[in-house]
Design a protein around this motif. Structure first.
Motif, mmCIF file in Angstrom:
data_model
loop_
_atom_site.group_PDB
_atom_site.id
_atom_site.type_symbol
_atom_site.label_atom_id
_atom_site.label_comp_id
_atom_site.label_asym_id
_atom_site.label_seq_id
_atom_site.Cartn_x
_atom_site.Cartn_y
_atom_site.Cartn_z
ATOM 1 N N ASP A 88 -2.637 10.180 2.649
ATOM 2 C CA ASP A 88 -4.079 10.009 2.855
ATOM 3 C C ASP A 88 -4.858 11.314 2.729
ATOM 4 O O ASP A 88 -6.063 11.347 2.981
ATOM 5 N N GLN A 89 -4.173 12.402 2.335
ATOM 6 C CA GLN A 89 -4.837 13.691 2.166
ATOM 7 C C GLN A 89 -4.750 14.202 0.736
ATOM 8 O O GLN A 89 -5.127 15.335 0.456
ATOM 9 N N MET A 90 -4.262 13.372 -0.171
ATOM 10 C CA MET A 90 -4.067 13.807 -1.553
ATOM 11 C C MET A 90 -5.410 13.954 -2.259
ATOM 12 O O MET A 90 -6.393 13.301 -1.924
ATOM 13 N N THR A 91 -5.425 14.851 -3.250
ATOM 14 C CA THR A 91 -6.630 15.116 -4.029
ATOM 15 C C THR A 91 -6.314 14.991 -5.518
ATOM 16 O O THR A 91 -5.461 15.712 -6.027
ATOM 17 N N PRO A 92 -7.003 14.109 -6.241
ATOM 18 C CA PRO A 92 -7.936 13.093 -5.739
ATOM 19 C C PRO A 92 -7.190 12.044 -4.928
ATOM 20 O O PRO A 92 -5.977 11.874 -5.092
ATOM 21 N N PRO A 93 -7.900 11.323 -4.082
ATOM 22 C CA PRO A 93 -7.218 10.368 -3.193
ATOM 23 C C PRO A 93 -6.722 9.133 -3.938
ATOM 24 O O PRO A 93 -7.268 8.753 -4.980
ATOM 25 N N ILE A 94 -5.680 8.531 -3.411
ATOM 26 C CA ILE A 94 -5.207 7.240 -3.901
ATOM 27 C C ILE A 94 -5.809 6.166 -3.002
ATOM 28 O O ILE A 94 -5.606 6.198 -1.782
ATOM 29 N N PRO A 95 -6.571 5.227 -3.554
ATOM 30 C CA PRO A 95 -7.143 4.161 -2.713
ATOM 31 C C PRO A 95 -6.052 3.426 -1.941
ATOM 32 O O PRO A 95 -4.961 3.179 -2.477
ATOM 33 N N ARG A 96 -6.313 3.085 -0.705
ATOM 34 C CA ARG A 96 -5.316 2.396 0.115
ATOM 35 C C ARG A 96 -4.849 1.104 -0.537
ATOM 36 O O ARG A 96 -3.699 0.697 -0.365
ATOM 37 N N ALA A 97 -5.742 0.478 -1.293
ATOM 38 C CA ALA A 97 -5.354 -0.761 -1.968
ATOM 39 C C ALA A 97 -4.276 -0.524 -3.017
ATOM 40 O O ALA A 97 -3.545 -1.450 -3.383
ATOM 41 N N ASP A 98 -4.161 0.734 -3.501
ATOM 42 C CA ASP A 98 -3.175 1.068 -4.532
ATOM 43 C C ASP A 98 -1.907 1.686 -3.953
ATOM 44 O O ASP A 98 -1.014 2.072 -4.715
ATOM 45 N N TRP A 99 -1.835 1.826 -2.646
ATOM 46 C CA TRP A 99 -0.608 2.359 -2.051
ATOM 47 C C TRP A 99 0.545 1.399 -2.330
ATOM 48 O O TRP A 99 0.352 0.168 -2.331
ATOM 49 N N PRO A 100 1.734 1.913 -2.558
ATOM 50 C CA PRO A 100 2.852 1.032 -2.931
ATOM 51 C C PRO A 100 3.385 0.232 -1.743
ATOM 52 O O PRO A 100 3.175 0.597 -0.582
ATOM 53 N N THR A 101 4.056 -0.843 -2.054
ATOM 54 C CA THR A 101 4.699 -1.644 -1.010
ATOM 55 C C THR A 101 6.047 -1.018 -0.648
ATOM 56 O O THR A 101 6.755 -0.490 -1.506
ATOM 57 N N VAL A 102 6.381 -1.092 0.630
ATOM 58 C CA VAL A 102 7.606 -0.462 1.131
ATOM 59 C C VAL A 102 8.383 -1.470 1.976
ATOM 60 O O VAL A 102 7.814 -2.128 2.859
ATOM 61 N N ASP A 103 9.665 -1.578 1.687
ATOM 62 C CA ASP A 103 10.580 -2.356 2.519
ATOM 63 C C ASP A 103 11.390 -1.399 3.378
ATOM 64 O O ASP A 103 11.925 -0.403 2.865
ATOM 65 N N VAL A 104 11.493 -1.689 4.664
ATOM 66 C CA VAL A 104 12.330 -0.897 5.567
ATOM 67 C C VAL A 104 13.588 -1.699 5.867
ATOM 68 O O VAL A 104 13.504 -2.806 6.411
ATOM 69 N N PHE A 105 14.734 -1.162 5.484
ATOM 70 C CA PHE A 105 16.019 -1.820 5.733
ATOM 71 C C PHE A 105 16.698 -1.152 6.924
ATOM 72 O O PHE A 105 17.075 0.027 6.848
ATOM 73 N N ILE A 106 16.855 -1.908 8.005
ATOM 74 C CA ILE A 106 17.579 -1.412 9.183
ATOM 75 C C ILE A 106 18.954 -2.063 9.162
ATOM 76 O O ILE A 106 19.093 -3.260 9.430
ATOM 77 N N THR A 107 19.966 -1.293 8.817
ATOM 78 C CA THR A 107 21.318 -1.844 8.691
ATOM 79 C C THR A 107 22.019 -1.828 10.040
ATOM 80 O O THR A 107 21.974 -0.830 10.768
ATOM 81 N N CYS A 108 22.669 -2.938 10.376
ATOM 82 C CA CYS A 108 23.402 -3.005 11.637
ATOM 83 C C CYS A 108 24.603 -3.926 11.477
ATOM 84 O O CYS A 108 24.676 -4.738 10.539
ATOM 85 N N TYR A 109 25.534 -3.798 12.386
ATOM 86 C CA TYR A 109 26.746 -4.617 12.336
ATOM 87 C C TYR A 109 27.075 -5.184 13.716
ATOM 88 O O TYR A 109 27.001 -6.374 13.951
#
Length: 656
Positions: A88-109
């Motif tokens: 959110d501090q990049m210049t020029p800024p990347i619109p929040r609508a263009d931020w990439p999608t992220v999956d968080v994988f929490i592996t457990c057993y």
């Protein structure tokens, strides 16, 4: 306490050589020269030909150590200190609508659900748009308690203030779109009638000036949308766009869930590939689709700023197009540390040497390692490289098609799937980055049994990769990448050299047989300068890391020699290796039986020193100066071995 990131620089990122690198290089060059000088003397002037059975192994051990030192120096030649601005501090800024999608994988057993819940809550609390973030618990144990925990947390998340705000925002946007569609529908009859009037050649001209104005307005509308030939076409196009936008918003509301549970089916008789299979099932199951994947072990709690600090690495601003473009970065690995390490770190878990100079040195040669947790990977890179390797495996054995979902992405060729995956990505031309900032903390094993299981798995898996995908012969890797991967594998053969080093003083105490022909001035002139400059070089390379931590690392590097020998033996003899999950709860007990080789060496060393002292006081000691040197060597060995022996009986302090 983590220091704030530096952002007072032009651009969005920069890379600097780590401080004191030039000093390290000067010392390293001198160190290598003195090392060669010492080895030349050892080979030509000091071999005891009357005891080749011990003098040759010692010489080989010294040559092995020197070669390891050479690779160590080369590996630290270009350590990078990276600095980057948050998303959110990049210049020029990347619109929040263009931020990439992220999956968080929490592996457990088989971890306790409360540990996974804490990690999941922290992942959901990360500072990132709710519509762009998905968190998945990948439960390889298919536990009813884990499933119940995720269902409860899922409902809690839906009722959270953050999600309610997002729902209200999406619903408001949907309402605006519906209103716009309604207005469009109301305007449609009049606009169509007006266009028909303009196009009718027989229509009498009541007001030529008014008609000219309307005709100009029509031309302007069509000019703004050149793909349309009439205003009716423009209305149809606009209506379709609105319908698509409304459907998208309705879909967002319908699928508005950020938290899910995935437990793969395990078919009897089909290899499951442990953690790699768990990750790959999630990637290919169709339930996940994020552009990037953050992998977290069950106990590693991410900080709120994690994604915003790392995602910028995956984008490069193109000055010619004026847009951000995705680059060739396949993954970014961050620091790893723990929040439960006891005072004194009895089990040697602090890894600021690896997650510091070593990883920074690898980063300088595009060879940073992926270590399985606290890292973000690009889905495209992971899938493309995984599928290529799967195709190669399928060409050899068509039966592996049944395991497609398990071996298609993350490498399942070794029980250390993380390093092998990184090597494959590098071999395919993708790049990597090491970001030296603590953005997640986990639980370290707090008993010796769990610690040794973890270290054995690392050693066995690394040697597995050496035999199955030797980096020295792997196509696609640069020379420096091959060196970094091979250096890590080479280090796990150190158990044999250590065994020789700690045996020599014991053998001399009881037999008076020495592997080196002279321990006089000639030995001192060649050995001590090389030893001192070696220590200075190491200090320059590890500047900033507490001396106590470095000493603990050295103690475990030596005292784990039986484990390293066991790892080499088990892999080279083809024993079946199973992925053992590191316990997340203390396994109480006394573990002296696990360190019996170290105890034997420790006891024999003390007896040897006592025997030499007895002979000295009784006047039967020959060459006391040689015994003094071996005594100092033996005491150094005792100090190294003492750490793991104390760890075997360590107990947590009793709560008052």
């Amino acid at each position: 306490m983590t220091s704030l990131p530096i952002t007072n620089f032009s651009g969005n990122s920069r890379s600097l050589l780590k401080k004191r690198t030039l000093l390290f290089r000067y010392l390293a060059e001198i160190n290598l020269i003195f090392g060669i000088w010492y080895l030349q003397w050892r080979i030509t002037h000091s071999i005891n030909f009357d005891a080749l059975w011990i003098s040759i192994p010692l010489l080989i051990a010294e040559i092995y150590s020197y070669l390891g030192g050479v690779m160590f120096v080369i590996g630290l030649w270009r350590p990078l200190d990276r600095q980057i601005k948050s998303l959110d501090q990049m210049t020029p800024p990347i619109p929040r609508a263009d931020w990439p999608t992220v999956d968080v994988f929490i592996t457990c057993y088989n971890e306790p659900p409360e540990i996974v819940e804490e990690t999941a809550k922290a992942a959901l609390a990360m500072d990132y748009p709710a519509t762009k973030l998905r968190v998945y618990v990948l439960d390889d144990g298919n536990s009813a308690d884990m499933r119940a925990m995720t269902e409860r947390l899922y409902l809690e998340d839906l009722q959270s203030a953050q999600l309610q705000q997002e729902v209200e925002r999406i619903d408001a946007e949907r309402y605006c779109l519906l209103e716009r569609r309604k207005q469009l529908e109301n305007l449609t009859p009049n606009i169509q009638a007006a266009e028909q009037w303009l196009q009718a050649s027989s229509q009498p001209i009541v007001n030529e000036s008014a008609r000219g104005f309307v005709q100009s307005l029509r031309q302007l509308i069509l000019w703004l949308a050149p793909e349309n030939y009439t205003i009716s076409d423009r209305l149809t196009t606009e209506r379709k766009a609105l319908e698509e936008s409304i459907h998208k918003k309705e879909l967002e509301l319908f699928e508005f869930t950020r938290f899910s549970y995935i437990a793969r089916p395990k078919i009897a008789g089909v290899p499951h590939h442990a953690k790699a299979g768990n990750l790959n099932h999630a990637i290919f199951s169709g339930e996940t689709s994020g552009q990037f994947i953050l992998t977290l072990d069950a106990d590693h709690i991410p900080k709120p700023q994690f994604l915003k600090r790392i995602i910028p690495y995956f984008y490069t601003y193109n000055l010619f197009t004026g847009k951000y473009e995705q680059n060739q970065i396949a993954f970014v690995q961050t620091r790893q540390d723990f929040y439960n390490i006891p005072a004194g770190d009895p089990f040697g878990h602090r890894a600021n040497l690896f997650y510091g100079p070593l990883q920074q040195g690898k980063d300088g040669m595009n060879a940073a390692f992926y270590t399985g947790t606290n890292a973000i990977l690009r889905r495209e890179a992971l899938i493309s490289v995984g599928l290529q390797h799967f195709a190669d495996e399928f060409a050899k054995d068509e039966k592996c098609l049944d395991e497609f979902q398990l071996i298609g992405g993350v490498s399942s060729n070794s029980i250390t799937e993380d390093m092998n995956t990184a090597m494959r990505l590098h071999g395919a031309g993708w790049k990597s980055i090491y970001h030296h900032e603590l953005l997640a903390e986990g639980l370290a094993p707090d008993d010796l049994s769990s610690t040794l299981k973890q270290r054995l798995r690392w050693a066995q898996g690394t040697i597995q990769v050496l035999l199955r995908e030797n980096p020295l012969t792997k196509s696609g890797l640069t020379f420096w990448q091959k060196l970094h991967y091979f250096k890590t594998m080479y280090s796990y053969f150190s158990g044999f050299a250590t065994l020789v080093f700690i045996s020599c003083p014991i053998i001399y105490f009881f037999t008076d047989i020495i592997p080196v022909k002279t321990y006089g001035c000639d030995f001192a002139i060649h050995f001590f300068p090389a030893f001192i400059i070696n220590r200075l070089t190491f200090l320059a390379a590890t500047w900033g890391i507490p001396a106590r931590e470095l000493w603990r690392s050295e103690q475990y590097a030596i005292s784990l020699f039986p484990l390293f020998i066991q790892a080499v033996w088990s892999v080279f003899t083809g024993q079946k290796l199973n992925f053992q999950v590191t316990p997340k709860q203390r396994q109480s007990g006394i573990y002296l039986k696990l360190v019996w080789p170290q105890l034997v060496v420790f006891t024999l060393t003390i007896l040897g020193i006592l025997w030499s002292l007895y002979r000295f006081f009784t006047g039967h000691l020959n060459y006391p100066e040689v015994h003094l040197i071996n005594g100092a060597w033996a005491i150094y060995n005792l100090l190294l071995l003492s750490a793991i022996i104390r760890a075997s009986v360590w107990q947590p302090p009793k709560e008052v």
